[in-house]
Design a protein around this motif. Structure first.
Motif, PDB file in Angstrom:
ATOM      1  N   TYR A   1       0.393 -13.300 -20.079  1.00  0.00           N
ATOM      2  CA  TYR A   1       1.088 -12.517 -21.260  1.00  0.00           C
ATOM      3  C   TYR A   1      -0.098 -11.308 -21.839  1.00  0.00           C
ATOM      4  O   TYR A   1       0.447 -10.336 -22.485  1.00  0.00           O
ATOM      5  CB  TYR A   1       1.499 -13.481 -22.490  1.00  0.00           C
ATOM      6  N   ARG A   2      -1.246 -11.894 -22.029  1.00  0.00           N
ATOM      7  CA  ARG A   2      -2.563 -11.057 -22.362  1.00  0.00           C
ATOM      8  C   ARG A   2      -2.650  -9.668 -21.600  1.00  0.00           C
ATOM      9  O   ARG A   2      -2.718  -8.580 -21.963  1.00  0.00           O
ATOM     10  CB  ARG A   2      -3.762 -11.733 -22.477  1.00  0.00           C
ATOM     11  N   VAL A   3      -2.420  -9.967 -20.280  1.00  0.00           N
ATOM     12  CA  VAL A   3      -2.161  -8.770 -19.355  1.00  0.00           C
ATOM     13  C   VAL A   3      -1.116  -7.871 -19.592  1.00  0.00           C
ATOM     14  O   VAL A   3      -1.101  -6.679 -19.725  1.00  0.00           O
ATOM     15  CB  VAL A   3      -2.352  -9.203 -17.867  1.00  0.00           C
ATOM     16  N   VAL A   4      -0.127  -8.412 -19.686  1.00  0.00           N
ATOM     17  CA  VAL A   4       1.230  -7.768 -20.047  1.00  0.00           C
ATOM     18  C   VAL A   4       1.056  -6.844 -21.441  1.00  0.00           C
ATOM     19  O   VAL A   4       1.418  -5.660 -21.245  1.00  0.00           O
ATOM     20  CB  VAL A   4       2.458  -8.726 -20.219  1.00  0.00           C
ATOM     21  N   ILE A   5       0.717  -7.397 -22.453  1.00  0.00           N
ATOM     22  CA  ILE A   5       0.296  -6.605 -23.733  1.00  0.00           C
ATOM     23  C   ILE A   5      -0.544  -5.683 -23.490  1.00  0.00           C
ATOM     24  O   ILE A   5      -0.391  -4.651 -23.967  1.00  0.00           O
ATOM     25  CB  ILE A   5      -0.168  -7.833 -24.609  1.00  0.00           C
ATOM     26  N   ASN A   6      -1.777  -5.851 -22.678  1.00  0.00           N
ATOM     27  CA  ASN A   6      -2.765  -4.913 -22.636  1.00  0.00           C
ATOM     28  C   ASN A   6      -2.184  -3.762 -21.860  1.00  0.00           C
ATOM     29  O   ASN A   6      -2.660  -2.554 -21.982  1.00  0.00           O
ATOM     30  CB  ASN A   6      -4.099  -5.799 -22.002  1.00  0.00           C
ATOM     31  N   GLU A   7      -1.433  -4.005 -20.803  1.00  0.00           N
ATOM     32  CA  GLU A   7      -1.072  -3.093 -19.810  1.00  0.00           C
ATOM     33  C   GLU A   7       0.039  -2.047 -20.786  1.00  0.00           C
ATOM     34  O   GLU A   7      -0.021  -0.673 -20.725  1.00  0.00           O
ATOM     35  CB  GLU A   7      -0.130  -3.474 -18.680  1.00  0.00           C
ATOM     36  N   GLY A   8       0.924  -2.562 -21.583  1.00  0.00           N
ATOM     37  CA  GLY A   8       1.542  -1.847 -22.447  1.00  0.00           C
ATOM     38  C   GLY A   8       1.211  -1.054 -23.357  1.00  0.00           C
ATOM     39  O   GLY A   8       1.423   0.274 -23.664  1.00  0.00           O
ATOM     40  N   ILE A   9      -0.095  -1.454 -24.027  1.00  0.00           N
ATOM     41  CA  ILE A   9      -1.012  -0.825 -24.743  1.00  0.00           C
ATOM     42  C   ILE A   9      -1.715   0.195 -24.326  1.00  0.00           C
ATOM     43  O   ILE A   9      -1.615   1.476 -24.716  1.00  0.00           O
ATOM     44  CB  ILE A   9      -2.142  -1.627 -25.648  1.00  0.00           C
ATOM     45  N   GLU A  10      -2.072   0.290 -23.031  1.00  0.00           N
ATOM     46  CA  GLU A  10      -2.664   1.164 -22.158  1.00  0.00           C
ATOM     47  C   GLU A  10      -1.659   2.374 -21.902  1.00  0.00           C
ATOM     48  O   GLU A  10      -2.052   3.496 -21.798  1.00  0.00           O
ATOM     49  CB  GLU A  10      -3.441   0.768 -21.004  1.00  0.00           C
ATOM     50  N   LEU A  11      -0.366   1.921 -21.520  1.00  0.00           N
ATOM     51  CA  LEU A  11       0.632   2.746 -21.395  1.00  0.00           C
ATOM     52  C   LEU A  11       0.835   3.502 -22.393  1.00  0.00           C
ATOM     53  O   LEU A  11       1.174   4.993 -22.388  1.00  0.00           O
ATOM     54  CB  LEU A  11       1.924   2.052 -20.633  1.00  0.00           C
ATOM     55  N   ALA A  12       0.894   2.957 -23.599  1.00  0.00           N
ATOM     56  CA  ALA A  12       1.331   3.800 -24.863  1.00  0.00           C
ATOM     57  C   ALA A  12       0.035   4.652 -25.408  1.00  0.00           C
ATOM     58  O   ALA A  12       0.389   5.807 -25.721  1.00  0.00           O
ATOM     59  CB  ALA A  12       1.603   2.771 -25.887  1.00  0.00           C
TER      60      ALA A  12
END
Length: 146
Positions: free
Chosen positions: A104-115
């Motif tokens: 889940y931490r990877v999913v959240i981090n990837e979302g942050i990076e995309l944003a």
């Protein structure tokens, strides 16, 4: 053509998926046509093609379910989100819900990076907060185990 599944290959798959799903949201063309166009018009050698495909299919097929998962974590209606935020949150919600192989931490981090890359100035903070709430709903067991 071989499929690469390294973290960077998945990151590239997410970026292309974001762009393809953005196009799908705006134009409404069938996802399989947009996928074929992306594969033909982009250098996909270092992209996890299966992951790209899974993200496109999963988000497009489960859009209503994903919006229902995201909605309680928002401070406004899903329809009022920017198109970029909507895609990023749908992608993240799909991964949290359906891709338990991705922490889940990877999913959240990837979302942050995309944003940070594609969104408005501070949208990464909003994406972080929303995906964190969705993760608490979808990944409670994983979060508690940490």
């Amino acid at each position: 053509m071989t499929t690469t599944s390294s973290p960077s290959a998945r990151r590239k798959a997410r970026r292309f998926a974001l762009q393809a799903l953005y196009q799908w949201q705006l134009a409404g063309h069938p996802v399989h046509e947009i996928e074929a166009q992306f594969r033909a018009q982009n250098d996909m050698k270092k992209v996890d093609l299966q992951y790209f495909h899974d993200l496109l299919q999963g988000v497009s097929e489960r859009r209503e379910e994903l919006d229902g998962l995201i909605a309680p974590a928002l401070d406004r209606k899903v329809q009022e989100l920017s198109q970029v935020e909507k895609v990023i949150l749908r992608l993240g919600a799909f991964e949290l819900l359906a891709r338990l192989d991705v922490p889940y931490r990877v999913v959240i981090n990837e979302g942050i990076e995309l944003a940070k890359l594609f969104g408005a100035d501070d949208s990464f903070k909003y994406v972080n907060g929303v995906l964190d709430k969705v993760a608490r709903q979808c990944r409670q067991v994983e979060i508690v185990a940490r």
